[in-house]
Design a protein around this motif. Structure first.
Motif, PDB file in Angstrom:
ATOM      1  N   PRO A  35       0.831  -1.213   0.000  1.00 18.59           N
ATOM      2  CA  PRO A  35       0.000   0.000   0.000  1.00 18.59           C
ATOM      3  C   PRO A  35       0.861   1.257   0.000  1.00 18.59           C
ATOM      4  O   PRO A  35       1.989   1.256   0.485  1.00 18.59           O
ATOM      5  CB  PRO A  35      -0.789  -0.113   1.312  1.00 18.59           C
ATOM      6  CG  PRO A  35      -0.745  -1.555   1.674  1.00 18.59           C
ATOM      7  CD  PRO A  35       0.551  -2.073   1.150  1.00 18.59           C
TER       8      PRO A  35
ATOM      9  N   SER B 123       3.922   2.697   2.511  1.00 18.38           N
ATOM     10  CA  SER B 123       4.503   1.600   3.271  1.00 18.38           C
ATOM     11  C   SER B 123       5.976   1.870   3.573  1.00 18.38           C
ATOM     12  O   SER B 123       6.641   2.634   2.877  1.00 18.38           O
ATOM     13  CB  SER B 123       4.379   0.289   2.492  1.00 18.38           C
ATOM     14  OG  SER B 123       3.029  -0.002   2.242  1.00 18.38           O
ATOM     15  N   THR B 124       6.468   1.218   4.596  1.00 19.49           N
ATOM     16  CA  THR B 124       7.855   1.378   5.007  1.00 19.49           C
ATOM     17  C   THR B 124       8.801   0.753   3.995  1.00 19.49           C
ATOM     18  O   THR B 124       8.608  -0.394   3.583  1.00 19.49           O
ATOM     19  CB  THR B 124       8.072   0.722   6.392  1.00 19.49           C
ATOM     20  OG1 THR B 124       7.149   1.287   7.306  1.00 19.49           O
ATOM     21  CG2 THR B 124       9.484   0.919   6.886  1.00 19.49           C
TER      22      THR B 124
ATOM     23  N   LYS C 260      -3.126  -3.059  10.371  1.00 15.20           N
ATOM     24  CA  LYS C 260      -4.199  -2.191   9.874  1.00 15.20           C
ATOM     25  C   LYS C 260      -3.934  -1.695   8.455  1.00 15.20           C
ATOM     26  O   LYS C 260      -4.830  -1.661   7.615  1.00 15.20           O
ATOM     27  CB  LYS C 260      -4.365  -1.015  10.831  1.00 15.20           C
ATOM     28  CG  LYS C 260      -5.489  -0.086  10.475  1.00 15.20           C
ATOM     29  CD  LYS C 260      -5.616   1.021  11.509  1.00 15.20           C
ATOM     30  CE  LYS C 260      -6.750   1.975  11.151  1.00 15.20           C
ATOM     31  NZ  LYS C 260      -6.878   3.053  12.138  1.00 15.20           N
ATOM     32  N   GLU C 261      -2.691  -1.310   8.173  1.00 17.42           N
ATOM     33  CA  GLU C 261      -2.385  -0.737   6.859  1.00 17.42           C
ATOM     34  C   GLU C 261      -2.508  -1.743   5.718  1.00 17.42           C
ATOM     35  O   GLU C 261      -2.637  -1.363   4.557  1.00 17.42           O
ATOM     36  CB  GLU C 261      -0.992  -0.088   6.848  1.00 17.42           C
ATOM     37  CG  GLU C 261       0.158  -1.021   7.167  1.00 17.42           C
ATOM     38  CD  GLU C 261       0.502  -1.076   8.651  1.00 17.42           C
ATOM     39  OE1 GLU C 261       1.673  -1.355   8.961  1.00 17.42           O
ATOM     40  OE2 GLU C 261      -0.383  -0.852   9.496  1.00 17.42           O
TER      41      GLU C 261
ATOM     42  N   THR D  89      -7.046  -3.080   4.688  1.00 11.26           N
ATOM     43  CA  THR D  89      -7.891  -2.409   3.691  1.00 11.26           C
ATOM     44  C   THR D  89      -7.526  -2.844   2.287  1.00 11.26           C
ATOM     45  O   THR D  89      -8.390  -3.179   1.473  1.00 11.26           O
ATOM     46  CB  THR D  89      -7.773  -0.880   3.825  1.00 11.26           C
ATOM     47  OG1 THR D  89      -8.165  -0.509   5.143  1.00 11.26           O
ATOM     48  CG2 THR D  89      -8.652  -0.171   2.818  1.00 11.26           C
TER      49      THR D  89
ATOM     50  N   TRP E  83       4.232  -8.063   7.297  1.00 10.96           N
ATOM     51  CA  TRP E  83       5.373  -7.391   6.671  1.00 10.96           C
ATOM     52  C   TRP E  83       6.631  -8.214   6.928  1.00 10.96           C
ATOM     53  O   TRP E  83       6.890  -8.615   8.055  1.00 10.96           O
ATOM     54  CB  TRP E  83       5.573  -6.005   7.282  1.00 10.96           C
ATOM     55  CG  TRP E  83       4.471  -5.045   7.001  1.00 10.96           C
ATOM     56  CD1 TRP E  83       3.500  -4.612   7.855  1.00 10.96           C
ATOM     57  CD2 TRP E  83       4.230  -4.362   5.767  1.00 10.96           C
ATOM     58  NE1 TRP E  83       2.664  -3.723   7.238  1.00 10.96           N
ATOM     59  CE2 TRP E  83       3.096  -3.544   5.948  1.00 10.96           C
ATOM     60  CE3 TRP E  83       4.862  -4.369   4.520  1.00 10.96           C
ATOM     61  CZ2 TRP E  83       2.577  -2.743   4.943  1.00 10.96           C
ATOM     62  CZ3 TRP E  83       4.346  -3.567   3.516  1.00 10.96           C
ATOM     63  CH2 TRP E  83       3.219  -2.775   3.720  1.00 10.96           C
TER      64      TRP E  83
END
Length: 200
Positions: free
Chosen positions: A78, A81-82, A129-130, A133, A159
């Motif tokens: 998404p 993102s990191t 959470k990220e 969705t 992740w």
């Protein structure tokens, strides 16, 4: 992977809470041609994934079983993102044990690097959470809590570092105590098992 002591404590509380709450619980085919007015139910297509070897992890104490079914390693991260991390999704069937009642939460199943040192990995952090969705929008329905004695199939996302390309599925339930019911105060030993996520 992302980890904080706060998240570790939360995962432990959720696992113990599940045990605590548990102490209180208890297409047909016809002959001949179809009529012109007959309508068929549309089929829902599965989102793309790669089937994996279905090795069931079983909690011999409470009867819970988790079986990996498929994996996605190229899910688009998404926006925002990191850097250095990528999402990995696993489709699992979770069959909740009914020895103690209550629901079994998806946090008992974690995706980790292959043969990772579990002393340095925070377990129970799936479906951040990220990712939820984006997963839901793409048709990867996140796994939800499963009531005792029932089963559910759904997805767990996590992740992992970009340098990781081989993965394990870890079942981990922390030690806890039963609150209420006939087994009130009983200590329930922890349970952990691991299987490599290997494409068929």
């Amino acid at each position: 992977m992302r980890s904080t002591s706060t998240r570790t404590s939360l995962a432990a509380v959720l696992a113990i809470s599940a045990l605590a709450l548990g102490g209180c619980a208890s297409v047909s085919t016809g002959a001949g041609a179809a009529s012109p007015s007959a309508s068929s139910t549309p089929t829902v297509s599965e989102p793309p994934s790669t089937p994996v070897v279905e090795t069931t992890l079983e909690d011999e104490i409470d009867g819970t079983r988790v079986t990996p079914l498929a994996i996605v390693t190229d899910f688009p991260a998404p926006e925002g993102s990191t850097a250095g991390l990528h999402p990995v999704l696993i489709k699992v069937e979770l069959e909740a044990g009914d020895v103690y009642g209550g629901s079994v939460h998806p946090s008992v199943a974690s995706i980790t690097r292959r043969d990772g040192n579990l002393d340095y990995i925070t377990l129970g952090m799936g479906n951040p959470k990220e990712l939820v969705t984006a997963m839901t929008a793409a048709g990867y329905t996140p796994l939800q809590a499963v009531p005792a004695g029932e089963s559910q199939t759904g997805w767990i996302g996590a992740w992992l570092s970009d340098d990781v390309s081989e993965y394990d599925l870890v079942y981990n339930r922390n030690e806890g105590k039963v609150i209420g019911g006939s087994k009130n105060g009983e200590t329930v030993a922890a349970s952990r098992s691991i299987t490599p996520l290997t494409a068929k």
